[in-house]
Each structure stands twice: as C-alpha cells, then as structure tokens.
Design a protein around this motif. Structure first.
Motif, short mmCIF file in Angstrom:
data_model
loop_
_atom_site.label_atom_id
_atom_site.label_comp_id
_atom_site.label_asym_id
_atom_site.label_seq_id
_atom_site.Cartn_x
_atom_site.Cartn_y
_atom_site.Cartn_z
N ARG A 74 0.84 -1.22 0.00
CA ARG A 74 0.00 0.00 0.00
C ARG A 74 0.87 1.26 0.00
O ARG A 74 0.59 2.22 -0.70
CB ARG A 74 -0.93 0.02 1.21
N ARG A 75 1.90 1.23 0.79
CA ARG A 75 2.79 2.39 0.87
C ARG A 75 3.49 2.64 -0.46
O ARG A 75 3.56 3.77 -0.93
CB ARG A 75 3.80 2.15 1.98
N LEU A 76 3.98 1.58 -1.08
CA LEU A 76 4.64 1.74 -2.38
C LEU A 76 3.63 2.18 -3.44
O LEU A 76 3.92 3.06 -4.26
CB LEU A 76 5.34 0.45 -2.80
N TRP A 77 2.43 1.62 -3.41
CA TRP A 77 1.40 1.99 -4.37
C TRP A 77 1.08 3.49 -4.27
O TRP A 77 0.78 4.13 -5.27
CB TRP A 77 0.16 1.13 -4.18
N SER A 78 1.19 4.05 -3.08
CA SER A 78 0.89 5.47 -2.89
C SER A 78 1.80 6.37 -3.72
O SER A 78 1.42 7.50 -4.03
CB SER A 78 0.95 5.85 -1.41
N ILE A 79 2.99 5.90 -4.09
CA ILE A 79 3.87 6.71 -4.95
C ILE A 79 3.88 6.23 -6.40
O ILE A 79 4.38 6.94 -7.27
CB ILE A 79 5.32 6.77 -4.41
N LEU A 80 3.33 5.05 -6.66
CA LEU A 80 3.31 4.53 -8.03
C LEU A 80 2.02 4.88 -8.77
O LEU A 80 2.02 4.99 -10.01
CB LEU A 80 3.47 3.01 -8.04
N CYS A 81 0.92 5.03 -8.05
CA CYS A 81 -0.37 5.25 -8.71
C CYS A 81 -0.46 6.64 -9.32
O CYS A 81 0.34 7.52 -9.00
CB CYS A 81 -1.51 5.00 -7.72
N ARG A 82 -1.41 6.80 -10.20
CA ARG A 82 -1.72 8.09 -10.83
C ARG A 82 -0.53 8.72 -11.56
O ARG A 82 -0.37 9.93 -11.56
CB ARG A 82 -2.32 9.07 -9.83
N ARG A 83 0.31 7.88 -12.15
CA ARG A 83 1.43 8.35 -13.00
C ARG A 83 2.33 9.37 -12.28
O ARG A 83 2.82 10.32 -12.88
CB ARG A 83 0.90 8.94 -14.30
N GLN A 84 2.56 9.16 -11.00
CA GLN A 84 3.34 10.11 -10.21
C GLN A 84 4.84 10.06 -10.51
O GLN A 84 5.56 11.01 -10.21
CB GLN A 84 3.13 9.85 -8.72
N LEU A 85 5.32 8.96 -11.06
CA LEU A 85 6.75 8.84 -11.34
C LEU A 85 7.02 9.10 -12.81
O LEU A 85 6.88 8.20 -13.65
CB LEU A 85 7.27 7.45 -10.94
N GLU A 86 7.34 10.34 -13.13
CA GLU A 86 7.70 10.74 -14.49
C GLU A 86 6.64 10.38 -15.52
O GLU A 86 6.95 10.15 -16.69
CB GLU A 86 9.04 10.12 -14.89
N GLY A 87 5.39 10.25 -15.09
CA GLY A 87 4.31 9.96 -16.02
C GLY A 87 4.15 8.49 -16.39
O GLY A 87 3.29 8.14 -17.20
N PHE A 88 4.96 7.61 -15.80
CA PHE A 88 4.85 6.18 -16.10
C PHE A 88 3.62 5.60 -15.39
O PHE A 88 3.35 5.92 -14.24
CB PHE A 88 6.10 5.42 -15.65
N ARG A 89 2.92 4.72 -16.09
CA ARG A 89 1.73 4.08 -15.52
C ARG A 89 2.09 2.71 -14.96
O ARG A 89 2.66 1.87 -15.66
CB ARG A 89 0.67 3.90 -16.60
#
Length: 131
Positions: free
Chosen positions: A22-37
């Motif tokens: 869940r914690r990792l998903w909080s930074i991966l979701c919604r294209r938060q990392l350089e627009g990557f999905r």
C-alpha cells in the motif's frame, strides 16, 4: 492456474495488499513517477507481479520473509526476464523505512528506459528530409 482463476486471484491480492505494498502503491499510482503508468497485481504468464510498468518493461516486487532465498522466485525472475521485463525487488522493511530511497531507485530504473533528451534524432526523425 486458469485465466479466470488468475484474474480472481489478482483482484483478491489488490484488495488485500500488505502495508508495504500500500505504501509503495501510494507513490506509483496516478502516474506520479515521471508519467509512467503502473498496474498492481498484474498477470504476466503464470505469475502475478506486485507492480508492473508495461511501458518501461519494469516489474517491482515487494517481498516479506517468506521469499528469503526462494527457488520459485528465481524461476519467476528467469521467466520475467525472458518476457522482456527487468525486475526490482524490495523487502517490506525497505519500503516502510526508506520509501524515498526506494522511489529514487525506481526513478533511476525508469530513466534507463527513456532516451537521453540531448541525443540526436534517428534518421528521418525531427529532420527536414525535403529539400
């Protein structure tokens, strides 16, 4: 595992994510990392990856103690590499204690997939060929 069973299992895993996932998903979701999905609990062949970025060919696994030296994890990684994926593995405690460091490493791996902005275009790209 049959396709319908795998889909149901992936749904179950999405619903019952660990605290670290869940914690990792909080930074991966919604294209938060350089627009990557990223997708969570994504089926790849006979396996279900914790997180997958298809565009970058990157799979991220978050492991607990049950994965310590597991032969099945090695088989899984060999399969995923053959399918064209790179695999990043983090321990649950790494994600919980050092989320910013985990984020930085993921960003580094993602940047490996994009061409450097100062590289010249390939033949025919971005150049006026009429003339």
């Amino acid at each position: 595992m049959r396709q319908g069973q795998k889909r149901n299992r992936a749904r179950e895993l999405r619903r019952d994510m660990t605290f670290a996932e869940r914690r990792l998903w909080s930074i991966l979701c919604r294209r938060q990392l350089e627009g990557f999905r990223f997708r969570r609990q994504h089926a790849v062949g006979p396996y279900i990856a914790d997180f997958a970025c298809l565009e970058a060919g990157l799979i991220i696994e978050v492991d607990g103690g049950q994965h310590m030296d597991a032969a099945s994890d090695r088989d899984r990684e060999v399969f995923l590499h053959r399918e064209g994926f790179r695999v990043l593995r983090f321990w649950n405690n790494e994600v919980m204690a050092n989320l910013e460091g985990v984020r930085a490493l993921i960003l580094r791996r993602l940047s490996d997939t994009r061409p450097h902005p100062s590289l010249p275009p390939h033949a025919g790209e971005g150049a006026d060929t009429e003339g």
